[in-house]
Design a protein around this motif. Sequence first.
Motif, PDB file in Angstrom:
ATOM      1  N   MET A  39       0.809  -1.217   0.000  1.00 29.55           N
ATOM      2  CA  MET A  39       0.000   0.000   0.000  1.00 29.55           C
ATOM      3  C   MET A  39       0.847   1.275   0.000  1.00 29.55           C
ATOM      4  O   MET A  39       0.337   2.354  -0.242  1.00 29.55           O
ATOM      5  CB  MET A  39      -0.985  -0.001   1.183  1.00 29.55           C
ATOM      6  N   GLN A  40       2.170   1.126   0.292  1.00 31.20           N
ATOM      7  CA  GLN A  40       3.062   2.292   0.217  1.00 31.20           C
ATOM      8  C   GLN A  40       3.835   2.332  -1.096  1.00 31.20           C
ATOM      9  O   GLN A  40       4.776   3.103  -1.244  1.00 31.20           O
ATOM     10  CB  GLN A  40       4.079   2.237   1.364  1.00 31.20           C
ATOM     11  N   SER A  41       3.484   1.473  -2.018  1.00 28.69           N
ATOM     12  CA  SER A  41       4.265   1.336  -3.247  1.00 28.69           C
ATOM     13  C   SER A  41       3.437   1.731  -4.464  1.00 28.69           C
ATOM     14  O   SER A  41       2.224   1.916  -4.363  1.00 28.69           O
ATOM     15  CB  SER A  41       4.723  -0.123  -3.387  1.00 28.69           C
ATOM     16  N   ASN A 115       9.523  -0.340  -5.925  1.00 26.97           N
ATOM     17  CA  ASN A 115      10.045   1.009  -6.066  1.00 26.97           C
ATOM     18  C   ASN A 115      11.450   0.964  -6.629  1.00 26.97           C
ATOM     19  O   ASN A 115      12.326   0.315  -6.060  1.00 26.97           O
ATOM     20  CB  ASN A 115      10.073   1.711  -4.704  1.00 26.97           C
ATOM     21  N   LEU A 116      11.663   1.644  -7.718  1.00 25.22           N
ATOM     22  CA  LEU A 116      12.998   1.676  -8.294  1.00 25.22           C
ATOM     23  C   LEU A 116      13.905   2.495  -7.404  1.00 25.22           C
ATOM     24  O   LEU A 116      13.530   3.554  -6.924  1.00 25.22           O
ATOM     25  CB  LEU A 116      12.960   2.277  -9.699  1.00 25.22           C
ATOM     26  N   GLY A 117      15.105   1.982  -7.178  1.00 18.76           N
ATOM     27  CA  GLY A 117      16.066   2.720  -6.373  1.00 18.76           C
ATOM     28  C   GLY A 117      15.950   2.422  -4.896  1.00 18.76           C
ATOM     29  O   GLY A 117      16.944   2.385  -4.199  1.00 18.76           O
ATOM     30  N   ALA A 118      14.735   2.172  -4.391  1.00 16.21           N
ATOM     31  CA  ALA A 118      14.579   1.846  -2.970  1.00 16.21           C
ATOM     32  C   ALA A 118      14.816   0.350  -2.785  1.00 16.21           C
ATOM     33  O   ALA A 118      14.149  -0.453  -3.403  1.00 16.21           O
ATOM     34  CB  ALA A 118      13.184   2.222  -2.496  1.00 16.21           C
ATOM     35  N   SER A 119      15.753  -0.011  -1.962  1.00 10.96           N
ATOM     36  CA  SER A 119      16.015  -1.435  -1.807  1.00 10.96           C
ATOM     37  C   SER A 119      15.430  -1.935  -0.500  1.00 10.96           C
ATOM     38  O   SER A 119      15.333  -1.224   0.485  1.00 10.96           O
ATOM     39  CB  SER A 119      17.515  -1.713  -1.845  1.00 10.96           C
ATOM     40  N   LYS A 120      14.994  -3.182  -0.525  1.00 10.26           N
ATOM     41  CA  LYS A 120      14.438  -3.801   0.674  1.00 10.26           C
ATOM     42  C   LYS A 120      14.782  -5.281   0.618  1.00 10.26           C
ATOM     43  O   LYS A 120      14.457  -5.952  -0.351  1.00 10.26           O
ATOM     44  CB  LYS A 120      12.921  -3.616   0.710  1.00 10.26           C
TER      45      LYS A 120
END
Length: 124
Positions: A39-41, A115-120
Amino acid sequence: MYGWHRKSNEGEWKAVKAKYQFNNEYCKDCHGDKHDSLMQSPHAIINCENCHGPALEHPSNPTKLHIDKSRQQCLRCHSYLPYPTSGRANIRGIDPDKHNPDIECSMCHNPHKPNLGASKGGKR
Ligand code: HEC
Ligand code: HEC
Ligand code: HEC
Ligand code: HEC
C-alpha cells in the motif's frame, strides 16, 4: 427490477459466494507486512487477488492461493501497449526480449514494493 423470474432463483443467487474479496484490507490481519509494503508502493492500486487469484476458501485452505513467479504474470501489465485512451499506456512498459530476458522479474523487483532505487531485503 429484473422482471418476471422464477421465485426460487432469488435464494439460489443469495447462496452464491463471491470468489473475489476485491479488498486488500481482507488480507491485512494475517499478512500485515505484505499489505503495508504494497500500500506504500506504486502497486497500491492493484488488488492482491489480481496476482494471487480469488481468496474464497482461503485461509481455511491456504494452498488455494497460488504464487506465480513467471514473467508473464508481470508482463500482463508491463509490456508496453500504446492504447491512447485507456490509460494502459501510462503503466511503464519494458521490452521483454531486451529487459533481462530469462530471469524472473521478482529476482530483482519486489512485487509488493517495486520502487525503483529503494532497496528492501536486497531486492529493488
Ligand atoms: C485469517 C488469516 C488469513 C487471511 C485473511 C489471508 N491469509 Fe493468506 N495465508 C494464511 C495462512 C495461515 C497461510 C499459510 C502460512 C503462510 O504461508 O504464511 C497463508 C498463505 C498465503 C499465501 C502463500 C500460499 C503458498 O502457497 O505458500 C499467499 C500468496 C496468501 N496467503 C495470500 C493472501 C491474500 C492475497 C489474502 C487476501 C485476499 C490472504 N492471503 C488472506 C492466512 C490468511
Ligand atoms: C504484482 C503482483 C502481486 C501483488 C499485487 C501481490 N503479490 Fe504477493 N506475491 C507475488 C509474487 C510474484 C510472490 C513471490 C515472490 C518471491 O518469492 O520472490 C508473492 C508472494 C506472496 C506471499 C508468500 C511469500 C512470502 O514472501 O511470504 C504472500 C503471503 C503474499 N504474496 C501476499 C500478498 C498480499 C497479502 C498481497 C496484497 C496486500 C499481495 N501479496 C499482493 C505477487 C504479488
Ligand atoms: C495489474 C497490473 C500490474 C501487474 C500485474 C504488475 N504491475 Fe507493476 N506496476 C503497475 C502499475 C499501475 C504501476 C505504477 C505506474 C508505473 O510506475 O508504471 C507499476 C509499477 C511498477 C514498477 C515501477 C516502480 C516505480 O518506482 O515507479 C515496477 C518495477 C513494477 N511495477 C514491477 C512489476 C513486477 C516485477 C510485476 C510482477 C511481479 C508487476 N510489476 C506486476 C501495474 C502492474
Ligand atoms: C536482473 C534484474 C532485473 C530483472 C530480472 C528485471 N528487471 Fe526490471 N529493472 C531492473 C533495473 C536495474 C531497472 C532500472 C534501470 C532500467 O530502467 O533498466 C528496471 C526497471 C524496470 C521498470 C521501469 C522502467 C522505466 O521505464 O522506468 C519496469 C516497469 C520493470 N523494470 C519491470 C520488469 C519486469 C516486468 C520484469 C520481468 C518481465 C523485470 N523488470 C525484470 C532490473 C531487473
